[in-house]
Each structure stands twice: as structure tokens, then as C-alpha cells.
Design an enzyme around this catalytic site. Structure first.
Site, PDB file in Angstrom:
ATOM      1  N   SER A 123      26.131   2.674  10.704  1.00  0.00           N
ATOM      2  CA  SER A 123      24.772   2.143  10.640  1.00  0.00           C
ATOM      3  C   SER A 123      24.730   0.721  11.186  1.00  0.00           C
ATOM      4  O   SER A 123      25.720  -0.031  11.096  1.00  0.00           O
ATOM      5  CB  SER A 123      24.348   2.119   9.164  1.00  0.00           C
ATOM      6  OG  SER A 123      23.204   1.323   8.981  1.00  0.00           O
ATOM      7  N   TYR A 147      26.358   0.014  -0.064  1.00  0.00           N
ATOM      8  CA  TYR A 147      26.187   1.031   0.987  1.00  0.00           C
ATOM      9  C   TYR A 147      26.788   0.528   2.305  1.00  0.00           C
ATOM     10  O   TYR A 147      27.604   1.205   2.938  1.00  0.00           O
ATOM     11  CB  TYR A 147      24.703   1.364   1.176  1.00  0.00           C
ATOM     12  CG  TYR A 147      24.427   2.177   2.422  1.00  0.00           C
ATOM     13  CD1 TYR A 147      24.801   3.515   2.492  1.00  0.00           C
ATOM     14  CD2 TYR A 147      23.816   1.600   3.544  1.00  0.00           C
ATOM     15  CE1 TYR A 147      24.565   4.262   3.654  1.00  0.00           C
ATOM     16  CE2 TYR A 147      23.574   2.337   4.700  1.00  0.00           C
ATOM     17  CZ  TYR A 147      23.957   3.658   4.749  1.00  0.00           C
ATOM     18  OH  TYR A 147      23.732   4.390   5.895  1.00  0.00           O
ATOM     19  N   LYS A 151      30.207   1.785   4.602  1.00  0.00           N
ATOM     20  CA  LYS A 151      30.250   2.125   6.033  1.00  0.00           C
ATOM     21  C   LYS A 151      31.321   1.297   6.749  1.00  0.00           C
ATOM     22  O   LYS A 151      32.079   1.808   7.563  1.00  0.00           O
ATOM     23  CB  LYS A 151      28.881   1.884   6.687  1.00  0.00           C
ATOM     24  CG  LYS A 151      27.807   2.850   6.230  1.00  0.00           C
ATOM     25  CD  LYS A 151      28.080   4.262   6.733  1.00  0.00           C
ATOM     26  CE  LYS A 151      27.108   5.273   6.186  1.00  0.00           C
ATOM     27  NZ  LYS A 151      27.508   6.666   6.421  1.00  0.00           N
TER      28      LYS A 151
HETATM   29  P1  NAD Z   1      20.604  12.760   4.318  1.00  0.00           P
HETATM   30  O1  NAD Z   1      20.728  12.348   2.903  1.00  0.00           O
HETATM   31  O2  NAD Z   1      19.374  13.486   4.750  1.00  0.00           O
HETATM   32  O3  NAD Z   1      21.869  13.654   4.744  1.00  0.00           O
HETATM   33  C1  NAD Z   1      23.127  13.536   4.122  1.00  0.00           C
HETATM   34  C2  NAD Z   1      23.576  14.941   3.753  1.00  0.00           C
HETATM   35  O4  NAD Z   1      24.866  14.891   3.159  1.00  0.00           O
HETATM   36  C3  NAD Z   1      22.642  15.619   2.754  1.00  0.00           C
HETATM   37  O5  NAD Z   1      22.361  16.922   3.227  1.00  0.00           O
HETATM   38  C4  NAD Z   1      23.461  15.662   1.461  1.00  0.00           C
HETATM   39  O6  NAD Z   1      23.123  16.781   0.668  1.00  0.00           O
HETATM   40  C5  NAD Z   1      24.874  15.711   1.997  1.00  0.00           C
HETATM   41  N1  NAD Z   1      25.915  15.134   1.135  1.00  0.00           N
HETATM   42  C6  NAD Z   1      25.906  13.927   0.516  1.00  0.00           C
HETATM   43  N2  NAD Z   1      27.053  13.741  -0.171  1.00  0.00           N
HETATM   44  C7  NAD Z   1      27.820  14.844   0.055  1.00  0.00           C
HETATM   45  C8  NAD Z   1      29.104  15.239  -0.357  1.00  0.00           C
HETATM   46  N3  NAD Z   1      29.843  14.454  -1.148  1.00  0.00           N
HETATM   47  N4  NAD Z   1      29.583  16.436   0.054  1.00  0.00           N
HETATM   48  C9  NAD Z   1      28.828  17.238   0.852  1.00  0.00           C
HETATM   49  N5  NAD Z   1      27.600  16.922   1.274  1.00  0.00           N
HETATM   50  C10 NAD Z   1      27.103  15.734   0.881  1.00  0.00           C
HETATM   51  O7  NAD Z   1      20.820  11.460   5.228  1.00  0.00           O
HETATM   52  P2  NAD Z   1      20.630  11.256   6.789  1.00  0.00           P
HETATM   53  O8  NAD Z   1      19.512  10.321   6.977  1.00  0.00           O
HETATM   54  O9  NAD Z   1      20.632  12.541   7.484  1.00  0.00           O
HETATM   55  O10 NAD Z   1      21.957  10.436   7.092  1.00  0.00           O
HETATM   56  C11 NAD Z   1      23.130  11.060   7.580  1.00  0.00           C
HETATM   57  C12 NAD Z   1      24.226  10.015   7.712  1.00  0.00           C
HETATM   58  O11 NAD Z   1      23.787   8.988   8.576  1.00  0.00           O
HETATM   59  C13 NAD Z   1      24.610   9.332   6.394  1.00  0.00           C
HETATM   60  O12 NAD Z   1      26.006   9.128   6.398  1.00  0.00           O
HETATM   61  C14 NAD Z   1      23.879   8.014   6.462  1.00  0.00           C
HETATM   62  O13 NAD Z   1      24.518   7.012   5.720  1.00  0.00           O
HETATM   63  C15 NAD Z   1      23.924   7.712   7.953  1.00  0.00           C
HETATM   64  N6  NAD Z   1      22.831   6.835   8.397  1.00  0.00           N
HETATM   65  C16 NAD Z   1      21.540   7.186   8.134  1.00  0.00           C
HETATM   66  C17 NAD Z   1      20.506   6.337   8.521  1.00  0.00           C
HETATM   67  C18 NAD Z   1      19.072   6.687   8.246  1.00  0.00           C
HETATM   68  O14 NAD Z   1      18.222   5.820   8.327  1.00  0.00           O
HETATM   69  N7  NAD Z   1      18.714   7.912   7.931  1.00  0.00           N
HETATM   70  C19 NAD Z   1      20.803   5.139   9.192  1.00  0.00           C
HETATM   71  C20 NAD Z   1      22.127   4.829   9.458  1.00  0.00           C
HETATM   72  C21 NAD Z   1      23.146   5.688   9.047  1.00  0.00           C
HETATM   73  C1  UD1 Z   2      17.221   0.209   5.646  1.00  0.00           C
HETATM   74  C2  UD1 Z   2      18.481  -0.285   5.009  1.00  0.00           C
HETATM   75  C3  UD1 Z   2      19.634  -0.063   5.950  1.00  0.00           C
HETATM   76  C4  UD1 Z   2      19.720   1.395   6.334  1.00  0.00           C
HETATM   77  C5  UD1 Z   2      18.382   1.817   6.926  1.00  0.00           C
HETATM   78  C6  UD1 Z   2      18.328   3.263   7.244  1.00  0.00           C
HETATM   79  C7  UD1 Z   2      17.810  -2.073   3.459  1.00  0.00           C
HETATM   80  C8  UD1 Z   2      17.854  -3.526   3.180  1.00  0.00           C
HETATM   81  N1  UD1 Z   2      18.348  -1.681   4.646  1.00  0.00           N
HETATM   82  O1  UD1 Z   2      17.027  -0.498   6.854  1.00  0.00           O
HETATM   83  O2  UD1 Z   2      20.839  -0.461   5.372  1.00  0.00           O
HETATM   84  O3  UD1 Z   2      20.743   1.605   7.284  1.00  0.00           O
HETATM   85  O4  UD1 Z   2      17.337   1.555   5.978  1.00  0.00           O
HETATM   86  O5  UD1 Z   2      18.332   4.046   6.097  1.00  0.00           O
HETATM   87  O6  UD1 Z   2      17.341  -1.284   2.676  1.00  0.00           O
HETATM   88  N2  UD1 Z   2       9.210  -2.146   5.008  1.00  0.00           N
HETATM   89  C9  UD1 Z   2       8.015  -2.477   4.436  1.00  0.00           C
HETATM   90  N3  UD1 Z   2       7.509  -1.675   3.440  1.00  0.00           N
HETATM   91  C10 UD1 Z   2       8.164  -0.546   3.003  1.00  0.00           C
HETATM   92  C11 UD1 Z   2       9.407  -0.218   3.594  1.00  0.00           C
HETATM   93  C12 UD1 Z   2       9.900  -1.042   4.592  1.00  0.00           C
HETATM   94  O7  UD1 Z   2       7.398  -3.462   4.805  1.00  0.00           O
HETATM   95  O8  UD1 Z   2       7.665   0.124   2.092  1.00  0.00           O
HETATM   96  C13 UD1 Z   2       9.745  -2.976   6.120  1.00  0.00           C
HETATM   97  C14 UD1 Z   2      11.089  -3.607   5.839  1.00  0.00           C
HETATM   98  O9  UD1 Z   2      10.940  -4.849   5.217  1.00  0.00           O
HETATM   99  C15 UD1 Z   2      11.669  -3.697   7.260  1.00  0.00           C
HETATM  100  C16 UD1 Z   2      11.059  -2.482   7.994  1.00  0.00           C
HETATM  101  O10 UD1 Z   2       9.911  -2.132   7.235  1.00  0.00           O
HETATM  102  O11 UD1 Z   2      11.213  -4.852   7.914  1.00  0.00           O
HETATM  103  C17 UD1 Z   2      11.989  -1.289   8.065  1.00  0.00           C
HETATM  104  O12 UD1 Z   2      12.452  -0.978   6.745  1.00  0.00           O
HETATM  105  P1  UD1 Z   2      13.322   0.329   6.423  1.00  0.00           P
HETATM  106  O13 UD1 Z   2      12.676   1.524   7.017  1.00  0.00           O
HETATM  107  O14 UD1 Z   2      13.593   0.356   4.954  1.00  0.00           O
HETATM  108  O15 UD1 Z   2      14.668   0.109   7.237  1.00  0.00           O
HETATM  109  P2  UD1 Z   2      15.669  -1.152   7.195  1.00  0.00           P
HETATM  110  O16 UD1 Z   2      15.327  -2.115   6.148  1.00  0.00           O
HETATM  111  O17 UD1 Z   2      15.762  -1.650   8.598  1.00  0.00           O
END
Ligand code: NAD
Ligand code: UD1
Length: 340
Positions: A123, A147, A151
Site C-alpha cells: 500500500s 496496518y 505491510k
Molecule cells: P478485502 O477485505 O475486500 O479482501 C481481503 C480478503 O482476504 C477478504 O476476502 C477476506 O475475507 C480475506 N482474508 C482476510 N484474512 C484472511 C486470512 N487470514 N485467510 C484467508 N483469507 C483472509 O480487501 P481488499 O480491498 O480487496 O484488499 C486486498 C489487499 O490489498 C489487502 O491485503 C489490503 O491490505 C491491500 N490493500 C488494499 C487497499 C484498499 O484500499 N482496498 C489499499 C492498499 C492495499
Molecule cells: C486509507 C488509509 C490507508 C489505506 C487506504 C486504503 C488512513 C489514515 N489511511 O487511505 O492506510 O491504505 O485507506 O484502504 O486511514 N475522507 C473524508 N471523509 C471520509 C473518508 C475520507 O473526508 O468519510 C478523506 C480523507 O481525509 C482523505 C481522503 O478522503 O483525505 C481519502 O480517504 P480514504 O478513502 O480513507 O483513503 P486514505 O486516507 O488515503
């Protein structure tokens, strides 16, 4: 065959769809702690292909040994993990257990099975509060919450693993802010409870599930005072995994890439784009800054373009239109959706 851990989740389900469309064979491993089986049924309906899956936990070594011995797996895309920043502060042990220990158990099982190709979901959070933007892969890393630390720890473990055994082929993908949904509106992001992230919250305000968006901070040093992020369409992100995997078939070692568009949008710009896409008003009010938030975060995606040939195709308009289609077709997510 590619083992996709967490393949039923938000990014995982879109990536499984992309892999199947590209003719790859996949096996999903998910414990469904944050996913609904309907996501896989819908991927199957959209692709006309079976989506084989195993219900289980990446921390279960015996189960992993069975999975690797019963299937011809040659690589792993590793999405499984917990991802809520606030929750990670409350429950750090759960986060380190799932994200760090889970990856250790997975990599050990891969090693026993002689499967040494992995794409890992990292991330942009690993950059902490960057000194400047756009962010390049060689910028210093820092974590401000459990978190993010989980990572970073996994990234470091994967580096050490590659040093210990040059057969490993590892891609670390640092996602910026994944949003949007498949353009069928059949799969998308289905957060539990009140969404933490901006776009799911905005979308729920537009559909009438929530009354008003709290904008966290209007005094940042940005164009309109609200936080700026690099939103990326989940379908573009999915394609990045396919290209990273392809790259690993030709290269060993660890390869780290930013996956972002390189463009930053403020909270208010996102609200405007969503209003345009949905033709609805999104009520918002200003609140103090959210702890741990930063002013600006967007990628320099040049490395992924130069090395993988990957660039994000879809703009903010398409991200919002696709989010809205998913939201309209599934007002309450997968749980009581009227779609089959
Ligand atoms: P998500 O929660 O939708 O998907 C994660 C999946 O992993 C889920 O289906 C959950 O049931 C499964 N899971 C969790 N723990 C498990 C375990 N111990 N064993 C087996 N399955 C398990 O999340 P996502 O948004 O699809 O994210 C996927 C990956 O990308 C994660 O590692 C997350 O940290 C990373 N990531 C997500 C974002 C984002 O904004 N969505 C941003 C940066 C990184
Ligand atoms: C967040 C996480 C980041 C993670 C990412 C994807 C935090 C501090 N960071 O990123 O670690 O990788 O999600 O899951 O939580 N905002 C509002 N109102 C809301 C929600 C968000 O104003 O209700 C604003 C936030 O202040 C930010 C932007 O929208 O400026 C994006 O927020 P968000 O979608 O939560 O993502 P990040 O904070 O970038």
C-alpha cells in the site's frame, strides 16, 4: 494455476475476473472474514468459467500443504489480510497475526511446495507522510499505524527471503487508492458497517443510506484545503497484477511498483465527480482532520510503465460512474441484493 489468497474480496474478485478473462486458471483461498461468496458466483457468471475456491485461512499450514499438493500451483497472488487502519490501532495483534504471520505461514508452505513466485498487495501507506509528491518507489518508507507497519514488515520479510534464496520471484505492488467497480455493476466494494474510505461513503450518501459526508479537514495546504489522493480504478489495478505476474515469469528477485494514476484529486473534487456521475447531490460538512491523515499522496507511476508496460486507463469520471452503477444495482452490497 494461480493461487489467489483473499480472492473473494474487493480487489481479489476483480483480479480473478481479469485472470480468467486472460485464460489463466485460478484457485481462490479465502476465509470469507470480509467477503461474500456471491462475489465468486458473479465472477463465474460474468466469465462463463468455474471459479474454484477453498474456504480456509492462510495461517493454517496443514491446509496450505494440502492445497499445494492437490493442485498444480505455480504462483500466488496474495491479497488476504485485514485492511482497516483504525481497527488496526485497536487490535494490533490481530493485524500482525493475519498480515505478518499469515504471510510467513503462506511463504513457508510455498517454499515446501517449491512454489516461489508471489505478487504481494502492499500500500502507499508505506510512504508515511512523504516529503514531496509525486511519490517514487525509492522514497523513504515509514509506518504510522499497525496496518501500515504490517505491510512494511512483510515487504522486508520478502526482501530477506529473496536474498536467502535467489529462486524467489517477488512483486510488491503498492496500491494508491483503489475505487470503482467492474463495469457490469455485478461486483464491487462491499464494506462492512460504516465505510472508512471516502468513495464508498460518498456513494452511500448518494443512494440515501447515509445522510451526510464528513469531510475530514479543510485546512490542508492543497488547492481547496481538503486532502488529495491518487484514486485508481480497481480494474486497472487488477490488470497490473496480470502484468506483474507475467514479468516474474522472466525475472527473479524482488520488484516493487507503485500502482496509481499519477493524478491527485481533492475530497471536494471527488464529491463533484460523484455528483456528476450519479446526478444526485452529496451533502457534506466540514469536520476536523482525521488523525493520521496526510495532505497529499499521489504516485509517480513511471516505473510500472517503463518496466511492466502498465498504465492506468480509466479516469475519475469512469471510476465514479462504475461505483454508482454497482451501488444502484446493489444498494446494500451483496447481502440482500436482488441480483442472483
Ligand atoms: P478485502 O477485505 O475486500 O479482501 C481481503 C480478503 O482476504 C477478504 O476476502 C477476506 O475475507 C480475506 N482474508 C482476510 N484474512 C484472511 C486470512 N487470514 N485467510 C484467508 N483469507 C483472509 O480487501 P481488499 O480491498 O480487496 O484488499 C486486498 C489487499 O490489498 C489487502 O491485503 C489490503 O491490505 C491491500 N490493500 C488494499 C487497499 C484498499 O484500499 N482496498 C489499499 C492498499 C492495499
Ligand atoms: C486509507 C488509509 C490507508 C489505506 C487506504 C486504503 C488512513 C489514515 N489511511 O487511505 O492506510 O491504505 O485507506 O484502504 O486511514 N475522507 C473524508 N471523509 C471520509 C473518508 C475520507 O473526508 O468519510 C478523506 C480523507 O481525509 C482523505 C481522503 O478522503 O483525505 C481519502 O480517504 P480514504 O478513502 O480513507 O483513503 P486514505 O486516507 O488515503
Amino acid at each position: 494455476m494461480i493461487l489467489v489468497t483473499g480472492g473473494a474480496g474487493y480487489i481479489g474478485s476483480h483480479t480473478v475476473l481479469t485472470l480468467l478473462e486472460a485464460g489463466q486458471d485460478v484457485l481462490v483461498l479465502d476465509n470469507f472474514c470480509n467477503a461474500n461468496k456471491k462475489s465468486l458466483e458473479r465472477v463465474s457468471a460474468l466469465t462463463g468459467r468455474e471459479v474454484p475456491w477453498v474456504e480456509g485461512d492462510i495461517r493454517d499450514a496443514a491446509l496450505l500443504d494440502d492445497v499445494f499438493s492437490q493442485h498444480e500451483i505455480d504462483s500466488v497472488i496474495h491479497f488476504a489480510g485485514l485492511k482497516a487502519v483504525g481497527e488496526s490501532v485497536q487490535k494490533p495483534l490481530d493485524y500482525f497475526d493475519n498480515n505478518v504471520n499469515g504471510t510467513l505461514v503462506l511463504c513457508s508452505a510455498m517454499s515446501r511446495a517449491d512454489v516461489k513466485k508471489i505478487v504481494f498487495s502492499s500500500s502507499a501507506t508505506v510512504y508515511g507522510d512523504p516529503a514531496s509528491v509525486p511519490i517514487r518507489e525509492n522514497f523513504p518508507t515509514a509506518a504510522t499505524n499497525p496496518y501500515g507497519r504490517s505491510k512494511l514488515m512483510v515487504e522486508e520479510i520478502l526482501q530477506d527471503l529473496a536474498v536467502s534464496d535467489p529462486q524467489w520471484r517477488i512483486s510488491v505492488l503498492r496500491y494508491f487508492n483503489p475505487v470503482g467497480a467492474h463495469d457490469s455493476g455485478m461486483i464491487g466494494e462491499d464494506p462492512n458497517g460504516i465505510p472508512n474510505n471516502l468513495v464508498p461513503f460518498v456513494s452511500q450518501v448518494a443512494i440515501g443510506r447515509r445522510e451526510v459526508l464528513s469531510v475530514f479537514g479543510n485546512d490542508y495546504d492543497t488547492t481547496d484545503g481538503t486532502g488529495v489522493r491518487d484514486y485508481i480504478h480497481v480494474t486497472d489495478l487488477a490488470k497490473g497484477h496480470l502484468m506483474a505476474l507475467d514479468y516474474l515469469s522472466r525475472h527473479d528477485g524482488v520488484h516493487t511498483f507503485n500502482l496509481g494514476t499519477g493524478k491527485g484529486y481533492s475530497v471536494l473534487e471527488v464529491v463533484q465527480a460523484f455528483e456528476k456521475a450519479s446526478d444526485r447531490k452529496v451533502a457534506y460538512e466540514f469536520h476536523p482532520r482525521r488523525a493520521g491523515d496526510i495532505a497529499r499522496c499521489y504516485a509517480d507511476p513511471a516505473h510500472a510503465e517503463e518496466v511492466l508496460g502498465w498504465t492506468a486507463e480509466f479516469d475519475i469520471e469512469k471510476m465514479m460512474v462504475d461505483t454508482w452503477r454497482w451501488q444502484q444495482k446493489n444498494p446494500n452490497g451483496y447481502s440482500d441484493s436482488t441480483l442472483s
